[in-house]
Write a protein that holds these residues in place. Structure first.
Motif, mmCIF file in Angstrom:
data_model
loop_
_atom_site.group_PDB
_atom_site.id
_atom_site.type_symbol
_atom_site.label_atom_id
_atom_site.label_comp_id
_atom_site.label_asym_id
_atom_site.label_seq_id
_atom_site.Cartn_x
_atom_site.Cartn_y
_atom_site.Cartn_z
ATOM 1 N N PHE C 157 -67.869 8.040 -55.969
ATOM 2 C CA PHE C 157 -68.187 8.170 -54.550
ATOM 3 C C PHE C 157 -67.520 7.075 -53.720
ATOM 4 O O PHE C 157 -67.073 7.330 -52.603
ATOM 5 C CB PHE C 157 -69.709 8.182 -54.350
ATOM 6 C CG PHE C 157 -70.314 9.544 -54.547
ATOM 7 C CD1 PHE C 157 -70.344 10.468 -53.527
ATOM 8 C CD2 PHE C 157 -70.825 9.917 -55.794
ATOM 9 C CE1 PHE C 157 -70.891 11.733 -53.707
ATOM 10 C CE2 PHE C 157 -71.371 11.183 -55.993
ATOM 11 C CZ PHE C 157 -71.408 12.104 -54.952
ATOM 12 N N GLY C 161 -64.804 8.928 -51.747
ATOM 13 C CA GLY C 161 -65.461 8.978 -50.450
ATOM 14 C C GLY C 161 -64.626 8.373 -49.331
ATOM 15 O O GLY C 161 -64.704 8.799 -48.174
ATOM 16 N N PHE D 157 -68.692 10.050 -47.355
ATOM 17 C CA PHE D 157 -68.812 9.643 -48.754
ATOM 18 C C PHE D 157 -69.519 10.711 -49.587
ATOM 19 O O PHE D 157 -69.153 10.946 -50.730
ATOM 20 C CB PHE D 157 -69.530 8.290 -48.858
ATOM 21 C CG PHE D 157 -68.606 7.121 -48.660
ATOM 22 C CD1 PHE D 157 -67.858 6.611 -49.714
ATOM 23 C CD2 PHE D 157 -68.445 6.535 -47.399
ATOM 24 C CE1 PHE D 157 -66.992 5.543 -49.528
ATOM 25 C CE2 PHE D 157 -67.578 5.477 -47.211
ATOM 26 C CZ PHE D 157 -66.844 4.964 -48.271
ATOM 27 N N PHE D 158 -70.493 11.355 -49.003
ATOM 28 C CA PHE D 158 -71.186 12.425 -49.737
ATOM 29 C C PHE D 158 -70.250 13.593 -50.064
ATOM 30 O O PHE D 158 -70.264 14.124 -51.170
ATOM 31 C CB PHE D 158 -72.385 12.938 -48.928
ATOM 32 C CG PHE D 158 -73.616 12.091 -49.066
ATOM 33 C CD1 PHE D 158 -73.540 10.779 -49.532
ATOM 34 C CD2 PHE D 158 -74.878 12.596 -48.745
ATOM 35 C CE1 PHE D 158 -74.688 9.983 -49.668
ATOM 36 C CE2 PHE D 158 -76.021 11.824 -48.883
ATOM 37 C CZ PHE D 158 -75.939 10.510 -49.339
ATOM 38 N N ALA D 179 -75.829 14.005 -61.310
ATOM 39 C CA ALA D 179 -75.313 12.681 -60.932
ATOM 40 C C ALA D 179 -75.163 12.579 -59.419
ATOM 41 O O ALA D 179 -75.514 11.555 -58.812
ATOM 42 C CB ALA D 179 -73.968 12.440 -61.615
ATOM 43 N N ALA D 180 -74.669 13.657 -58.812
ATOM 44 C CA ALA D 180 -74.491 13.646 -57.361
ATOM 45 C C ALA D 180 -75.831 13.525 -56.659
ATOM 46 O O ALA D 180 -76.013 12.689 -55.755
ATOM 47 C CB ALA D 180 -73.763 14.919 -56.906
ATOM 48 N N PHE D 183 -77.188 10.132 -56.803
ATOM 49 C CA PHE D 183 -76.496 9.243 -55.869
ATOM 50 C C PHE D 183 -77.001 9.454 -54.447
ATOM 51 O O PHE D 183 -77.275 8.493 -53.716
ATOM 52 C CB PHE D 183 -74.984 9.465 -55.944
ATOM 53 C CG PHE D 183 -74.205 8.534 -55.066
ATOM 54 C CD1 PHE D 183 -73.969 7.218 -55.443
ATOM 55 C CD2 PHE D 183 -73.717 8.967 -53.834
ATOM 56 C CE1 PHE D 183 -73.253 6.353 -54.622
ATOM 57 C CE2 PHE D 183 -72.997 8.106 -53.013
ATOM 58 C CZ PHE D 183 -72.767 6.796 -53.406
ATOM 59 N N PHE D 184 -77.122 10.723 -54.064
ATOM 60 C CA PHE D 184 -77.650 11.023 -52.733
ATOM 61 C C PHE D 184 -79.017 10.368 -52.562
ATOM 62 O O PHE D 184 -79.301 9.748 -51.534
ATOM 63 C CB PHE D 184 -77.803 12.542 -52.525
ATOM 64 C CG PHE D 184 -76.507 13.306 -52.590
ATOM 65 C CD1 PHE D 184 -75.287 12.672 -52.351
ATOM 66 C CD2 PHE D 184 -76.501 14.675 -52.880
ATOM 67 C CE1 PHE D 184 -74.095 13.386 -52.412
ATOM 68 C CE2 PHE D 184 -75.316 15.378 -52.922
ATOM 69 C CZ PHE D 184 -74.113 14.730 -52.705
ATOM 70 N N HIS D 186 -80.318 7.877 -54.103
ATOM 71 C CA HIS D 186 -80.199 6.426 -54.047
ATOM 72 C C HIS D 186 -79.825 5.951 -52.642
ATOM 73 O O HIS D 186 -80.346 4.970 -52.135
ATOM 74 C CB HIS D 186 -79.147 5.970 -55.054
ATOM 75 C CG HIS D 186 -78.915 4.501 -55.067
ATOM 76 N ND1 HIS D 186 -79.686 3.611 -55.816
ATOM 77 C CD2 HIS D 186 -78.027 3.730 -54.397
ATOM 78 C CE1 HIS D 186 -79.258 2.385 -55.618
ATOM 79 N NE2 HIS D 186 -78.256 2.428 -54.753
ATOM 80 N N VAL D 187 -78.933 6.690 -52.035
ATOM 81 C CA VAL D 187 -78.466 6.286 -50.705
ATOM 82 C C VAL D 187 -79.542 6.537 -49.643
ATOM 83 O O VAL D 187 -79.767 5.711 -48.752
ATOM 84 C CB VAL D 187 -77.172 7.043 -50.334
ATOM 85 C CG1 VAL D 187 -76.780 6.768 -48.883
ATOM 86 C CG2 VAL D 187 -76.062 6.650 -51.274
ATOM 87 N N LEU D 188 -80.162 7.706 -49.743
ATOM 88 C CA LEU D 188 -81.103 8.082 -48.683
ATOM 89 C C LEU D 188 -82.478 7.428 -48.851
ATOM 90 O O LEU D 188 -83.215 7.273 -47.866
ATOM 91 C CB LEU D 188 -81.277 9.612 -48.671
ATOM 92 C CG LEU D 188 -80.008 10.408 -48.388
ATOM 93 C CD1 LEU D 188 -80.320 11.896 -48.362
ATOM 94 C CD2 LEU D 188 -79.383 9.965 -47.060
ATOM 95 N N ASP D 189 -82.772 7.089 -50.073
ATOM 96 C CA ASP D 189 -84.107 6.579 -50.348
ATOM 97 C C ASP D 189 -84.260 5.147 -49.851
ATOM 98 O O ASP D 189 -83.648 4.223 -50.355
ATOM 99 C CB ASP D 189 -84.356 6.622 -51.855
ATOM 100 C CG ASP D 189 -85.824 6.308 -52.141
ATOM 101 O OD1 ASP D 189 -86.641 6.386 -51.205
ATOM 102 O OD2 ASP D 189 -86.115 5.995 -53.310
ATOM 103 N N LYS D 190 -85.122 4.998 -48.890
ATOM 104 C CA LYS D 190 -85.364 3.635 -48.376
ATOM 105 C C LYS D 190 -86.822 3.263 -48.575
ATOM 106 O O LYS D 190 -87.681 3.883 -47.952
ATOM 107 C CB LYS D 190 -85.052 3.579 -46.874
ATOM 108 C CG LYS D 190 -83.593 3.438 -46.560
ATOM 109 C CD LYS D 190 -83.010 2.134 -47.001
ATOM 110 C CE LYS D 190 -82.228 2.359 -48.291
ATOM 111 N NZ LYS D 190 -81.430 1.191 -48.694
#
Lengths: 190, 190, 190, 190
Positions: C157, C161, D157-158, D179-180, D183-184, D186-190
């Motif tokens: 990515f 990306g 990046f997505f 895997a994707a 990753f999504f 991981h990025v979105l999770d706050k």
DNA sequence: TATGAATGAGCGTTCATTCAT
DNA sequence: TATGAATGAACGCTCATTCAT
């Protein structure tokens, strides 16, 4: 068997071959491939020398018209400076007596298979010949041999008028030439 | 939307359209499909009226040359029988004064885009006009208006010579006509 | 005028010239002869250095992608071993800051005329960059700077990306770089 | 045996056939004649529907990228409005799960023989997918599911980042998708 | 090492013509 | 009479590649 030639020779060879084939079969019905085949050469080679078939055609037409015009011009320049009108006229060359029969051009101008091409060639000759004859008539005026008021018009009729004779097939070349000369005499003789 | 027309009308429409397009773009560069498209008609329709594109071309060339020649002929026949040479000459028609500018033919003969086609058309006119002018000159001889020994040759020069004028673009039509008439007068006036 | 060069130099000259032309006009639309012409060299010469046009293309693509990747690699290796995460991230290089504008590569990567070629080049860069970044991230893991569970995916990515940013034309290079760094930080910062 | 089809069907048939052949052999190595032959149709027919081979190519690329994007879009729209982040992420579609194996597109996207074509197609998909994902992320922001500051960059990046996974051949499709998604998350999770 | 004329296969494209409807 | 999709044969042109010099 790959044969390499000097570019100028090869170019001329292409022009000559194209002239022959255009004259035999016409522009449209002569594929570039046939021109190449007639030379025992690869098709693409022609495109090293001419960017397109049409460009080749233009070159062919222009070059051969020029050859013919140059011959007529040369004959005109042979005419003695101090000749009389009568003699002058006798020597005035026409389209028709610039070739001898051993000449490859003779084929082109007389054993024409493709009318369209022949017409184009003869019109191109007229176009190139016109200024030459204009100048010639102007000179005749200056020398006092002739007295032509509208040189351009007379030149037009002298040059293009020959086409009418050229396209006739009831007369020999010799007779055509004589007829033209007589007409010139009639016009110039005052 | 399918439009049906009387065969005669349709045929003429094809000829007219082809004339226009050949004149604009030349024979080779005008596909049959374009002719059909210009008429809002299906691609194959022309083949019901003409067996081939070349046949259509020949018809076009022939018909329009004939139209022009017929006009010239008509003008000639208007000349009063008992006219004097001078007046006769004044009225001798040329290529150039057979069209009025409102005429579709005017476009063809003057706003030419394709030189080749124009040349073919004008040569065809010459070819058809030649016997007409020959006869005209023979008649003039008989009437005693003129005294031409070689009628055929003079006719050739009169007819084809006009091409030289036609192709010039430094003169108005009117001046071209005058120049031609003057030349005719010069030749005929004894 | 025949110019002889050391084979190495000549080979590189061919590669450079091909790169420029492929970038300007695309692979398909760049004939081998044009490459030769651009070097003022005979048509056949390239074939002494490359067995085919395709081989030349592959070499060009590979070499230039490698050059770009090597620059990024070099920048990465400049990063101080004992840097903090924050500083580490600041220094993480991207596609976009490996060129200075005086560089011939700058032209290639930014003044692209042929999209296809540019895409192929940038994908090749990604392909070569991927393992480099993977290793880099693994190292960051080991150092305790980062804590990435699926290094391969994150590397994918991160690398590919960037293409999304690269192809945008509403941002300056500088802004693109900043956006990328921010994204990296967001992902790595846990 | 002449087979006539409705123009739209025929056009689509050409597109489908071209897609298959471009994918198998590449654009450059697929002559137009082969496309026609594969359809049992005359060469020239393709030119009734596409003005050039390149235009056909563009249409093919565009249409199939659109089909893929439309499927992803459709999947996205199936996601329940009131889903939680976790479920949302589970359902986020990727490139990779829009085909089932009975699908002709599956062949295209996976049994690719020509890399270049595959790359062009996948980049086109990214290009078309980017704005879709941007909007999707913006919506997620609005709903409070996510909190992304730079939506455009994350979308880039997505979307393009998936290419890195797509081009790997050490993972099954299923694993790539997981895997994707991780990753999504991981990025979105706050 | 370098030249550049020549090769030759192939391709994109055109278009006169046909024919099922 | 008219349609227009389809045919199929060429043709112009390109270009990667070769080779005699």
């Amino acid at each position: 068997m790959r044969v390499t030639k000097a570019p100028e020779d090869r170019k001329q060879e292409i022009i000559d071959t194209a002239l022959r084939l255009f004259n035999e079969r016409g522009y449209e019905k002569t594929p570039m491939s046939e021109i190449a085949k007639a030379m025992n050469v690869a098709q693409g080679l022609c495109y090293r020398y001419f960017p397109s078939k049409e460009a080749l055609f233009d070159t062919v037409l222009d070059q051969y018209a020029q050859v013919i015009v140059d011959r007529i011009k040369a004959k005109m320049e042979e005419i003695d400076e101090h000749t009389s009108l009568k003699d002058y006229l006798q020597q005035l060359p026409t389209f028709l007596d610039v070739e001898d029969e051993n000449d490859s051009l003779y084929q082109i101008c007389h054993d024409t298979q493709d009318t369209k091409f022949h017409e184009q060639l003869s019109l191109k000759v007229c176009e190139k010949l016109l200024p030459v004859v204009e100048r010639q008539l102007a000179v005749a005026n200056e020398k006092g041999i002739a007295n032509i008021s509208d040189v351009s018009t007379v030149a037009s009729f002298f040059v293009y008028g020959q086409l009418g004779l050229l396209y006739r097939n009831d007369l020999s070349n010799e007779k055509k030439t004589k007829a033209a000369i007589s007409f010139f005499a009639h016009v110039l003789d005052k």
